[in-house]
Scaffold this active site. Structure first.
Site, PDB file in Angstrom:
ATOM      1  N   HIS A 242      30.679  56.069  29.534  1.00  0.00           N
ATOM      2  CA  HIS A 242      30.295  54.765  29.030  1.00  0.00           C
ATOM      3  C   HIS A 242      30.772  53.878  30.255  1.00  0.00           C
ATOM      4  O   HIS A 242      29.992  53.139  30.459  1.00  0.00           O
ATOM      5  CB  HIS A 242      30.933  54.726  27.581  1.00  0.00           C
ATOM      6  CG  HIS A 242      31.147  52.856  27.221  1.00  0.00           C
ATOM      7  ND1 HIS A 242      30.097  52.200  27.280  1.00  0.00           N
ATOM      8  CD2 HIS A 242      32.164  52.076  27.177  1.00  0.00           C
ATOM      9  CE1 HIS A 242      30.317  50.873  26.910  1.00  0.00           C
ATOM     10  NE2 HIS A 242      31.765  50.873  27.276  1.00  0.00           N
TER      11      HIS A 242
ATOM     12  N   ASP B  21      11.796  37.798  53.122  1.00  0.00           N
ATOM     13  CA  ASP B  21      12.202  39.042  52.406  1.00  0.00           C
ATOM     14  C   ASP B  21      13.530  39.607  52.901  1.00  0.00           C
ATOM     15  O   ASP B  21      14.149  38.897  53.538  1.00  0.00           O
ATOM     16  CB  ASP B  21      11.081  40.402  52.489  1.00  0.00           C
ATOM     17  CG  ASP B  21      11.234  41.453  51.627  1.00  0.00           C
ATOM     18  OD1 ASP B  21      12.219  41.590  50.996  1.00  0.00           O
ATOM     19  OD2 ASP B  21      10.082  41.769  51.098  1.00  0.00           O
TER      20      ASP B  21
ATOM     21  N   TRP C 273      37.014  56.890  33.015  1.00  0.00           N
ATOM     22  CA  TRP C 273      35.865  56.214  34.359  1.00  0.00           C
ATOM     23  C   TRP C 273      36.738  56.204  35.592  1.00  0.00           C
ATOM     24  O   TRP C 273      36.305  56.199  36.633  1.00  0.00           O
ATOM     25  CB  TRP C 273      35.304  54.796  33.836  1.00  0.00           C
ATOM     26  CG  TRP C 273      36.263  53.532  34.160  1.00  0.00           C
ATOM     27  CD1 TRP C 273      37.085  53.334  33.378  1.00  0.00           C
ATOM     28  CD2 TRP C 273      36.301  52.756  35.407  1.00  0.00           C
ATOM     29  NE1 TRP C 273      37.576  52.042  33.961  1.00  0.00           N
ATOM     30  CE2 TRP C 273      37.175  51.882  35.300  1.00  0.00           C
ATOM     31  CE3 TRP C 273      35.472  52.929  36.447  1.00  0.00           C
ATOM     32  CZ2 TRP C 273      37.426  51.029  36.046  1.00  0.00           C
ATOM     33  CZ3 TRP C 273      35.741  51.963  37.513  1.00  0.00           C
ATOM     34  CH2 TRP C 273      36.774  50.847  37.414  1.00  0.00           C
TER      35      TRP C 273
ATOM     36  N   SER D 247      24.264  53.867  47.674  1.00  0.00           N
ATOM     37  CA  SER D 247      23.308  52.797  47.193  1.00  0.00           C
ATOM     38  C   SER D 247      23.868  51.380  47.341  1.00  0.00           C
ATOM     39  O   SER D 247      23.403  50.686  47.806  1.00  0.00           O
ATOM     40  CB  SER D 247      22.797  53.059  45.959  1.00  0.00           C
ATOM     41  OG  SER D 247      22.110  51.945  45.345  1.00  0.00           O
ATOM     42  N   SER D 248      24.966  51.151  46.840  1.00  0.00           N
ATOM     43  CA  SER D 248      25.694  49.921  46.718  1.00  0.00           C
ATOM     44  C   SER D 248      25.853  49.587  48.288  1.00  0.00           C
ATOM     45  O   SER D 248      25.801  48.346  48.746  1.00  0.00           O
ATOM     46  CB  SER D 248      27.043  50.054  46.147  1.00  0.00           C
ATOM     47  OG  SER D 248      26.832  50.119  44.811  1.00  0.00           O
TER      48      SER D 248
ATOM     49  N   HIS E 179      40.314  47.289  41.780  1.00  0.00           N
ATOM     50  CA  HIS E 179      40.590  45.848  41.434  1.00  0.00           C
ATOM     51  C   HIS E 179      39.527  45.017  42.314  1.00  0.00           C
ATOM     52  O   HIS E 179      38.840  44.159  41.573  1.00  0.00           O
ATOM     53  CB  HIS E 179      41.958  45.484  41.858  1.00  0.00           C
ATOM     54  CG  HIS E 179      42.325  44.046  41.291  1.00  0.00           C
ATOM     55  ND1 HIS E 179      42.329  44.066  39.859  1.00  0.00           N
ATOM     56  CD2 HIS E 179      41.965  42.825  41.682  1.00  0.00           C
ATOM     57  CE1 HIS E 179      42.232  42.941  39.536  1.00  0.00           C
ATOM     58  NE2 HIS E 179      42.152  42.001  40.675  1.00  0.00           N
TER      59      HIS E 179
ATOM     60  N   GLU F 179      36.357  45.944  42.903  1.00  0.00           N
ATOM     61  CA  GLU F 179      35.376  46.363  41.828  1.00  0.00           C
ATOM     62  C   GLU F 179      35.266  45.291  40.896  1.00  0.00           C
ATOM     63  O   GLU F 179      34.203  45.017  40.517  1.00  0.00           O
ATOM     64  CB  GLU F 179      35.510  47.578  41.404  1.00  0.00           C
ATOM     65  CG  GLU F 179      34.497  47.978  40.462  1.00  0.00           C
ATOM     66  CD  GLU F 179      32.962  48.224  40.925  1.00  0.00           C
ATOM     67  OE1 GLU F 179      32.973  47.988  42.356  1.00  0.00           O
ATOM     68  OE2 GLU F 179      31.970  48.055  40.238  1.00  0.00           O
TER      69      GLU F 179
ATOM     70  N   TYR G 109      36.190  42.178  41.021  1.00  0.00           N
ATOM     71  CA  TYR G 109      35.506  41.017  41.446  1.00  0.00           C
ATOM     72  C   TYR G 109      34.023  41.368  42.063  1.00  0.00           C
ATOM     73  O   TYR G 109      33.402  40.259  42.008  1.00  0.00           O
ATOM     74  CB  TYR G 109      36.232  40.453  42.654  1.00  0.00           C
ATOM     75  CG  TYR G 109      37.741  40.004  41.920  1.00  0.00           C
ATOM     76  CD1 TYR G 109      37.650  38.820  41.053  1.00  0.00           C
ATOM     77  CD2 TYR G 109      38.861  40.587  41.851  1.00  0.00           C
ATOM     78  CE1 TYR G 109      38.970  38.572  40.433  1.00  0.00           C
ATOM     79  CE2 TYR G 109      40.085  40.353  41.092  1.00  0.00           C
ATOM     80  CZ  TYR G 109      39.966  39.205  40.458  1.00  0.00           C
ATOM     81  OH  TYR G 109      40.900  38.686  39.704  1.00  0.00           O
TER      82      TYR G 109
ATOM     83  N   SER H 163      27.293  29.290  38.463  1.00  0.00           N
ATOM     84  CA  SER H 163      27.218  28.068  39.202  1.00  0.00           C
ATOM     85  C   SER H 163      26.076  27.505  39.530  1.00  0.00           C
ATOM     86  O   SER H 163      25.777  26.270  40.021  1.00  0.00           O
ATOM     87  CB  SER H 163      28.021  28.176  40.657  1.00  0.00           C
ATOM     88  OG  SER H 163      29.288  28.849  40.326  1.00  0.00           O
TER      89      SER H 163
ATOM     90  N   HIS I 299      48.999  46.469  40.144  1.00  0.00           N
ATOM     91  CA  HIS I 299      49.202  46.011  38.736  1.00  0.00           C
ATOM     92  C   HIS I 299      48.348  46.847  37.630  1.00  0.00           C
ATOM     93  O   HIS I 299      48.895  46.578  36.649  1.00  0.00           O
ATOM     94  CB  HIS I 299      48.988  44.581  38.682  1.00  0.00           C
ATOM     95  CG  HIS I 299      47.622  44.244  38.828  1.00  0.00           C
ATOM     96  ND1 HIS I 299      47.097  43.163  39.618  1.00  0.00           N
ATOM     97  CD2 HIS I 299      46.345  45.014  38.150  1.00  0.00           C
ATOM     98  CE1 HIS I 299      45.703  42.910  39.513  1.00  0.00           C
ATOM     99  NE2 HIS I 299      45.333  44.177  38.644  1.00  0.00           N
ATOM    100  N   HIS I 300      47.516  47.883  38.182  1.00  0.00           N
ATOM    101  CA  HIS I 300      46.920  48.573  37.224  1.00  0.00           C
ATOM    102  C   HIS I 300      47.884  49.866  36.805  1.00  0.00           C
ATOM    103  O   HIS I 300      47.636  50.681  36.003  1.00  0.00           O
ATOM    104  CB  HIS I 300      45.521  49.210  37.751  1.00  0.00           C
ATOM    105  CG  HIS I 300      44.966  48.025  38.060  1.00  0.00           C
ATOM    106  ND1 HIS I 300      43.828  47.639  36.898  1.00  0.00           N
ATOM    107  CD2 HIS I 300      44.303  47.146  38.848  1.00  0.00           C
ATOM    108  CE1 HIS I 300      42.820  46.547  37.157  1.00  0.00           C
ATOM    109  NE2 HIS I 300      43.278  46.398  38.431  1.00  0.00           N
TER     110      HIS I 300
ATOM    111  N   THR J  20      41.098  30.911  40.500  1.00  0.00           N
ATOM    112  CA  THR J  20      40.098  31.054  39.533  1.00  0.00           C
ATOM    113  C   THR J  20      40.221  29.652  38.747  1.00  0.00           C
ATOM    114  O   THR J  20      39.200  29.278  38.158  1.00  0.00           O
ATOM    115  CB  THR J  20      40.704  32.322  38.700  1.00  0.00           C
ATOM    116  OG1 THR J  20      40.664  33.253  39.257  1.00  0.00           O
ATOM    117  CG2 THR J  20      39.630  32.671  37.473  1.00  0.00           C
TER     118      THR J  20
ATOM    119  N   LYS K 221      37.807  27.153  40.035  1.00  0.00           N
ATOM    120  CA  LYS K 221      36.536  27.396  39.794  1.00  0.00           C
ATOM    121  C   LYS K 221      36.271  27.041  38.530  1.00  0.00           C
ATOM    122  O   LYS K 221      35.332  26.123  38.063  1.00  0.00           O
ATOM    123  CB  LYS K 221      36.107  28.883  39.953  1.00  0.00           C
ATOM    124  CG  LYS K 221      35.970  29.425  41.370  1.00  0.00           C
ATOM    125  CD  LYS K 221      35.720  30.771  41.309  1.00  0.00           C
ATOM    126  CE  LYS K 221      34.410  31.014  41.541  1.00  0.00           C
ATOM    127  NZ  LYS K 221      33.760  30.509  42.655  1.00  0.00           N
TER     128      LYS K 221
ATOM    129  N   ARG L  49      44.553  53.488  23.962  1.00  0.00           N
ATOM    130  CA  ARG L  49      43.127  53.591  24.403  1.00  0.00           C
ATOM    131  C   ARG L  49      42.831  54.968  24.443  1.00  0.00           C
ATOM    132  O   ARG L  49      43.700  56.021  24.395  1.00  0.00           O
ATOM    133  CB  ARG L  49      42.730  53.026  25.255  1.00  0.00           C
ATOM    134  CG  ARG L  49      43.322  53.449  26.827  1.00  0.00           C
ATOM    135  CD  ARG L  49      43.318  52.534  27.976  1.00  0.00           C
ATOM    136  NE  ARG L  49      41.888  52.243  28.348  1.00  0.00           N
ATOM    137  CZ  ARG L  49      41.648  52.046  29.896  1.00  0.00           C
ATOM    138  NH1 ARG L  49      42.466  51.582  30.523  1.00  0.00           N
ATOM    139  NH2 ARG L  49      40.189  51.988  29.940  1.00  0.00           N
TER     140      ARG L  49
END
Lengths: 533, 51
Positions: free
Chosen positions: A84, A113, A149, A176-177, A260, A262, A264, A275, A309-310, A335, A338, A457
């Site tokens: 998931h 293009d 994950w 790909s990315s 991390h 990722e 963002y 925006s 921090h994770h 943040t 924004k 979890r």
């Protein structure tokens, strides 16, 4: 900023329309080098994966409806949580925003293009095989890899053959990315129309430019981490094997150095979409354009400095914890800039609340809430209590679903008239928004309470004390899931029988695709570049 | 279609387009090198740390 589009030359869009040769049949899609076709394929692919990942989420929630084991075995439950997450992050949300990038960046900067159309085709067509590998992993001997994950060692070094399929899939998705982001950076830096300086670009292009740099810097790190996992599994290395002199915690450091940013990579393009929407429905230019650009860049830089921090609970010196805590709280500043700017854009604007604006405002409220619980989790002593509880699950779903996904929905409603030349059903769109908003909160708000009460979890069974909130959360999840079928119906209805849309469907929208191109946007646009003054 | 704007007989325009093509290739090359360097660095660093 995008106001530059007001006073440009014109005429090319209609000329293009007259010579709008479109290939037909299946080869139009298989061999496409057209940014619009590829964008469309990205968006449909991501929606398909959203449904696949959504079914997995519903299996998880169905099992958690009541305490005890009802529907699935624990191994399968763990596999569902793993895939998931992987499918939603790499298969649904990221490709959705790459779809937006493909459709919009060339049109918004006045380019014909992307810089590398064939590489663009390849970066899309790598996705389906990777998705099939992730799905095929469920049928590998021993079932899917129930490693989460995040794919932490040493679990991954001991998992069955499904892990190899998963690693291969992650490699392909990463390639790909990377190809997609190199294409985006190269396009934006080299192919802007005359007069379209960087600081005149619509903010969506800026957010993607910054995101693409994040991808270039972080994806090879993930590739390194899973390659090391692969060599630990099959080639006798001991990167993460403590018995051989390696260190499982090393994996966590490397993973989160990717992981991390990722967050963002997913959130920043969502900022870009919002925006574009908020100024259009406020009939005002975006407040503080330059500060938005600098805030986005600041967030991107800071995202590389906060990874640990994770993993406060792995055992690290207090000084290190302090550093990561302070660095993490620092992200609240750009943040906050924004959020302030979005609110200030609406301030005294001629606001209307069509579906895209509703999703943008929903994003604004709920993403801010998700960011706020992120701040709570950045505090070390709090995180030590809440680590790996449902509070964390609630936090990141507010960021990923109410943040990124709501923004993507808003963006699709916003640009659907430009993409299809037809208007969606506004009443049904509003229904989709309100159902999503209500069921999202029913699903995830209660998970804060579960986490605060200590429910861990990634478990298929739980103590009786958590039963009520879990039942509510499951009801919300099924409601949210079925609400998305309404979205599919709205999009299909729009394509098949929507009323014709105007060139500038939203009178406050002022970027080049609205001011210079008809609806639907011609197959080939800006063969002759517009001059932006 | 070409990723660049329509070719013209204008020498200056043709020269500009060649320059854009060169810049595109250089940008992409720099980015690919960055990606490969980071990947190799991660593997090499921890391989030698372990060795």
């Amino acid at each position: 900023m995008s106001t530059a589009a007001h006073d440009t030359t014109h005429g090319h869009g209609h000329d293009d329309h007259a010579h709008d040769h479109k290939p037909y049949g299946i080869m139009r899609w298989v061999g496409s080098t057209n940014h619009k076709d590829i964008g469309t394929m990205y968006l449909w692919f991501s929606f398909t994966m959203f449904l696949v990942g959504g079914v997995m989420a519903l299996i998880i929630r169905a099992e958690l409806f009541q305490p005890g084991l009802q529907i699935v075995q624990p191994e399968f439950f763990n596999s569902m949580t793993t895939y998931h997450g992987l499918i939603m992050v790499f298969g649904a949300i990221m490709p959705a925003f790459v779809g937006f990038a493909n459709w919009l960046i060339p049109m918004q900067i006045g380019a014909p293009d992307m810089a590398f159309p064939r590489m663009n085709n390849l970066s899309f067509w790598l996705l389906p095989p990777a998705a099939l590998l992730l799905i095929a992993a469920q049928f590998a001997p021993g079932g899917g890899a129930g490693v989460g994950w995040t794919m932490y060692a040493p679990l991954t070094t001991q998992a069955g053959p499904a892990m190899d399929l998963t690693i291969f899939a992650v490699h392909i998705l990463g390639i790909s990315s990377i190809m997609g982001s190199i294409n985006i950076i190269t396009t934006i830096l080299n192919m802007r129309a005359p007069g379209m300086t960087l600081m005149k670009m619509p903010l969506f292009c800026w957010t993607w430019l910054i995101t693409a740099y994040l991808l270039v810097a972080s994806m090879p790190v993930l590739a390194g981490a899973v390659t090391m996992t692969l060599t630990d599994r099959h080639f006798g290395t001991n990167f993460f094997n403590a018995a051989g002199g390696g260190d499982p915690v090393l994996y966590q450091h490397i993973f989160w150095f990717f992981g991390h940013p990722e967050v963002y990579i997913i959130a920043i393009p969502a900022f870009g979409v919002v925006s574009q929407i908020i100024p259009a429905f406020s009939r005002k230019p975006l407040f503080g354009y330059a500060s938005m650009v600098y805030a986005t860049a600041s967030i991107a830089i800071l995202s590389f400095l906060v990874w640990a921090h994770h993993m406060y609970t792995v055992g690290m010196p207090v000084e290190t914890q302090l550093y990561f805590m302070y660095a993490t709280t620092l992200i609240a500043i750009p943040t906050g800039v924004k959020v302030f700017n979005w609110v200030a854009t609406m301030w005294k604007g001629s606001l209307t609340f069509e579906t895209p604006m509703l999703f943008a405002i929903g994003f604004l409220f709920l993403f801010t809430l998700g960011g706020f619980t992120g701040l709570v989790l950045s505090i070390v002593p709090v995180d030590v209590q809440l680590h790996d509880t449902y509070y964390v699950v609630a936090h990141f779903h507010y960021v990923m679903v109410a943040g990124a996904l709501f923004s993507a929905f808003g963006g699709i409603y916003f640009w659907l008239p430009k993409w299809t030349g037809k208007m969606y059903d506004e009443t049904l769109g509003k229904w989709h928004f309100w159902l999503s908003l209500i069921f999202f909160n029913v699903t995830f708000f209660v998970q804060h309470f579960l986490g605060l009460a200590g429910m861990p979890r990634r478990i298929p069974d739980y103590s009786l004390q958590f039963a009520e909130f879990n039942a509510i959360s499951t009801i919300g999840a099924f409601g949210f899931g079925f609400s998305q079928l309404l979205f599919l119906y709205i999009v299909v209805k729009c394509i098949r029988s929507g009323k014709p849309a105007e060139q500038r469907q939203w009178d406050g929208a002022d970027s080049l695709e609205w001011t210079h191109l008809p609806s639907p946007a011609p197959y080939h646009s800006f063969a002759t570049p517009p001059v932006v003054k | 279609m070409s990723v660049l704007v329509n070719a013209t007989n204008d020498t200056n325009e043709a020269q500009r387009q060649r320059q854009v093509k060169r810049n595109i290739r250089r940008t992409a090359a720099a980015l690919w090198l960055t990606v490969i360097a980071i990947f190799v660095y991660i593997l090499a660093k921890y391989y030698w740390l372990n060795a």
